[in-house]
Design a protein around this motif. Sequence first.
Motif, PDB file in Angstrom:
ATOM      1  N   GLU A 217       5.382  52.005  -8.589  1.00 26.61           N
ATOM      2  CA  GLU A 217       5.101  51.643  -9.734  1.00 26.61           C
ATOM      3  C   GLU A 217       6.289  52.179 -11.106  1.00 26.61           C
ATOM      4  O   GLU A 217       6.648  53.225 -10.805  1.00 26.61           O
ATOM      5  CB  GLU A 217       3.619  51.366 -10.409  1.00 26.61           C
ATOM      6  CG  GLU A 217       3.188  53.099 -10.776  1.00 26.61           C
ATOM      7  CD  GLU A 217       1.682  52.971 -11.241  1.00 26.61           C
ATOM      8  OE1 GLU A 217       1.448  51.833 -11.677  1.00 26.61           O
ATOM      9  OE2 GLU A 217       1.039  54.023 -11.073  1.00 26.61           O
ATOM     10  N   THR A 220       5.982  52.694 -18.431  1.00 24.27           N
ATOM     11  CA  THR A 220       6.988  52.784 -19.608  1.00 24.27           C
ATOM     12  C   THR A 220       6.038  53.189 -20.809  1.00 24.27           C
ATOM     13  O   THR A 220       5.038  52.661 -21.025  1.00 24.27           O
ATOM     14  CB  THR A 220       7.485  51.467 -20.214  1.00 24.27           C
ATOM     15  OG1 THR A 220       8.264  50.879 -18.847  1.00 24.27           O
ATOM     16  CG2 THR A 220       8.402  51.325 -21.146  1.00 24.27           C
ATOM     17  N   GLN A 278      10.658  56.075 -19.580  1.00 25.81           N
ATOM     18  CA  GLN A 278      10.170  55.100 -18.357  1.00 25.81           C
ATOM     19  C   GLN A 278      10.320  56.179 -17.086  1.00 25.81           C
ATOM     20  O   GLN A 278      11.079  57.034 -17.010  1.00 25.81           O
ATOM     21  CB  GLN A 278      11.252  54.052 -17.969  1.00 25.81           C
ATOM     22  CG  GLN A 278      10.587  53.158 -17.230  1.00 25.81           C
ATOM     23  CD  GLN A 278      11.255  51.635 -17.180  1.00 25.81           C
ATOM     24  OE1 GLN A 278      12.318  51.659 -16.402  1.00 25.81           O
ATOM     25  NE2 GLN A 278      10.903  50.725 -17.694  1.00 25.81           N
ATOM     26  N   THR A 305       2.318  51.590 -20.578  1.00 21.79           N
ATOM     27  CA  THR A 305       2.224  50.060 -19.685  1.00 21.79           C
ATOM     28  C   THR A 305       2.634  50.494 -18.433  1.00 21.79           C
ATOM     29  O   THR A 305       3.536  51.205 -18.496  1.00 21.79           O
ATOM     30  CB  THR A 305       2.835  48.981 -20.541  1.00 21.79           C
ATOM     31  OG1 THR A 305       2.568  47.604 -19.850  1.00 21.79           O
ATOM     32  CG2 THR A 305       4.253  49.152 -20.408  1.00 21.79           C
ATOM     33  N   ASP A 307       2.921  47.389 -16.662  1.00 22.20           N
ATOM     34  CA  ASP A 307       3.655  46.312 -16.285  1.00 22.20           C
ATOM     35  C   ASP A 307       4.991  46.362 -16.540  1.00 22.20           C
ATOM     36  O   ASP A 307       5.477  46.533 -17.551  1.00 22.20           O
ATOM     37  CB  ASP A 307       2.901  45.011 -17.308  1.00 22.20           C
ATOM     38  CG  ASP A 307       3.453  43.567 -17.108  1.00 22.20           C
ATOM     39  OD1 ASP A 307       4.369  43.325 -17.346  1.00 22.20           O
ATOM     40  OD2 ASP A 307       2.720  43.146 -16.364  1.00 22.20           O
ATOM     41  N   ARG A 308       5.772  45.918 -15.448  1.00 22.78           N
ATOM     42  CA  ARG A 308       7.071  46.005 -15.313  1.00 22.78           C
ATOM     43  C   ARG A 308       8.076  45.233 -16.381  1.00 22.78           C
ATOM     44  O   ARG A 308       8.997  45.406 -17.208  1.00 22.78           O
ATOM     45  CB  ARG A 308       7.741  45.712 -13.813  1.00 22.78           C
ATOM     46  CG  ARG A 308       7.724  46.915 -12.915  1.00 22.78           C
ATOM     47  CD  ARG A 308       8.176  46.308 -11.653  1.00 22.78           C
ATOM     48  NE  ARG A 308       8.195  47.384 -10.547  1.00 22.78           N
ATOM     49  CZ  ARG A 308       9.182  48.300 -10.017  1.00 22.78           C
ATOM     50  NH1 ARG A 308      10.201  48.083 -10.731  1.00 22.78           N
ATOM     51  NH2 ARG A 308       8.914  49.113  -9.291  1.00 22.78           N
ATOM     52  N   ALA A 309       7.490  43.887 -16.478  1.00 23.97           N
ATOM     53  CA  ALA A 309       8.220  42.989 -17.560  1.00 23.97           C
ATOM     54  C   ALA A 309       7.780  43.398 -18.954  1.00 23.97           C
ATOM     55  O   ALA A 309       8.624  43.225 -19.575  1.00 23.97           O
ATOM     56  CB  ALA A 309       7.297  41.498 -17.254  1.00 23.97           C
ATOM     57  N   GLU A 310       6.820  43.839 -19.126  1.00 25.76           N
ATOM     58  CA  GLU A 310       6.229  44.569 -20.414  1.00 25.76           C
ATOM     59  C   GLU A 310       7.353  45.427 -20.797  1.00 25.76           C
ATOM     60  O   GLU A 310       7.822  45.810 -21.994  1.00 25.76           O
ATOM     61  CB  GLU A 310       4.862  44.669 -20.711  1.00 25.76           C
ATOM     62  CG  GLU A 310       4.466  45.195 -21.897  1.00 25.76           C
ATOM     63  CD  GLU A 310       3.166  45.648 -22.211  1.00 25.76           C
ATOM     64  OE1 GLU A 310       2.571  46.169 -23.361  1.00 25.76           O
ATOM     65  OE2 GLU A 310       2.407  45.358 -21.278  1.00 25.76           O
ATOM     66  N   GLU A 312      10.432  46.121 -19.501  1.00 22.97           N
ATOM     67  CA  GLU A 312      11.441  45.781 -19.723  1.00 22.97           C
ATOM     68  C   GLU A 312      11.785  45.236 -21.289  1.00 22.97           C
ATOM     69  O   GLU A 312      12.886  45.285 -21.967  1.00 22.97           O
ATOM     70  CB  GLU A 312      12.007  44.659 -18.743  1.00 22.97           C
ATOM     71  CG  GLU A 312      12.241  45.221 -17.204  1.00 22.97           C
ATOM     72  CD  GLU A 312      13.441  46.528 -17.542  1.00 22.97           C
ATOM     73  OE1 GLU A 312      14.507  46.129 -17.928  1.00 22.97           O
ATOM     74  OE2 GLU A 312      13.421  47.660 -16.820  1.00 22.97           O
ATOM     75  N   GLN A 313      10.661  44.610 -21.738  1.00 26.16           N
ATOM     76  CA  GLN A 313      10.822  44.278 -22.979  1.00 26.16           C
ATOM     77  C   GLN A 313      10.640  45.121 -24.156  1.00 26.16           C
ATOM     78  O   GLN A 313      11.626  45.332 -25.093  1.00 26.16           O
ATOM     79  CB  GLN A 313       9.509  43.217 -23.602  1.00 26.16           C
ATOM     80  CG  GLN A 313       9.471  41.822 -22.580  1.00 26.16           C
ATOM     81  CD  GLN A 313       8.099  41.234 -22.922  1.00 26.16           C
ATOM     82  OE1 GLN A 313       7.130  41.743 -23.323  1.00 26.16           O
ATOM     83  NE2 GLN A 313       7.914  40.062 -22.260  1.00 26.16           N
TER      84      GLN A 313
END
Length: 453
Positions: A217, A220, A278, A305, A307-310, A312-313
């Motif tokens: 995983e 971040t 990260q 977090t 969550d990968r998408a979060e 990256e945001q």
Amino acid sequence: MTVVAALRDALGDVVDVTEVSLEAARGDRSGHRSPGRPIGVVHARTVADVQHTMRIATATRTPVVVRGAGTGLAGAANAGPGEIVLSTMRLNRVLEVRQDDLLAVVEPGILNAQLNARLAEDGLWWAPDPASRDISTVGGNIATGAGGLLCAKYGVVRDAVLGVDLVLADGRLLHLGHRSVKGVTGLDLTALVIGSEGTLGVVVGATLKLRRLVEGEVCTLTALFPTVRAAAAGSAAVTASGVQPAIMELMDAPAFAAVHAHLGLPAPAATTSQLTIQTDGPAAAAEAARIAETLRASGGTVTLTTDRAEGEQLLAIRRSMHGAMAALGTTLIEDVSVPRSALPAMFDEIARIEAAHGLTIPTVAHAGDGNLHPNFIFEGSEVPDHVWAAADELFRAAVRLGGTLTGEHGIGILKSRWLADELGEDQWELQRQIKAVFDPLGILAPGKVFAHA
């Protein structure tokens, strides 16, 4: 026969003299522009095109400026009157990918993001990760040594290149380096070319050292601090703890506020600075937990977090820095590096310089490796004298703290006047002599890097 006529006779329609192309070649993302237009742009399609161009340039004693995507920040690819622009953007193929040997052979014009999208099909990636990865080329990374956000864990560009194919000023083609992991035969000319900013030859190919995609995983973290010094001390504490994050980015309060305004996000509290960190790999969660503990002990307010998408945001906020600065005015984007333990002291120096010169200098840092990007905002196209005076103090402060003038943008035009001060007279002269061996006529990148005594 004119130089342009000779080029067209040899190369045909890849020789471009349109007003749009000539104007574009005068500048890069540094904001600096040459005093006039070059005589033509050669959009090389093959190595032979590059060799023909350099042979004509040598025969006619015509200066040549090598150019990729034009995303540089030191003016190294800016071309002016009487000069040929040699563009490598159309040399953009992936020639070979070896999963067993963890290497790829590529041409210099391929974009970072495009390369890694292609490598991902084979479960591989190339580690250099500049914030401009969607628009910057591998050749440009090699020319300036631009490593980006992941250097702290995965190394700089020099660690990720096994060899380069180099066309010399007289058109000869050299194959430097090797395909093996180890190789110490002779002098390391590959390492010499990396970061040479087009002063030694034209990179027309590169053998890259790859990694397998990281399993596990990705975590971040963001940590808010009441001052930039506290954030810098927090990042230094993470480094001292022995945990190795993949990314550790710091934004001071002016930078953090500007990016929020640029992205339409709620304004942060005044003086708030942020670390974005990260971790990756099988130990990501445990490492993130230890980092969070360290940051809280340093006075940070931490969120985490998985969550990968979060994630990256959250990183997108950092990657939006250039756009946010451009919205404020003309920007001189600087690039100094200091030992990681000296980050708090370097931010103290920036605060001192701001007060002394009546400036605000929004600054971001690759805190994981000590590379800072202070931004000087001004109006107009020319850097004012008082900004250069402040920049001069900033450069000297970085060197005084054990650092260097540039971590990844290069010297180009903008920093050539300070190069000899950092290197010392003997080393500066030796480097000029090395350039003369590669380019005895001095036609490559004239006025760049070694222009000042």
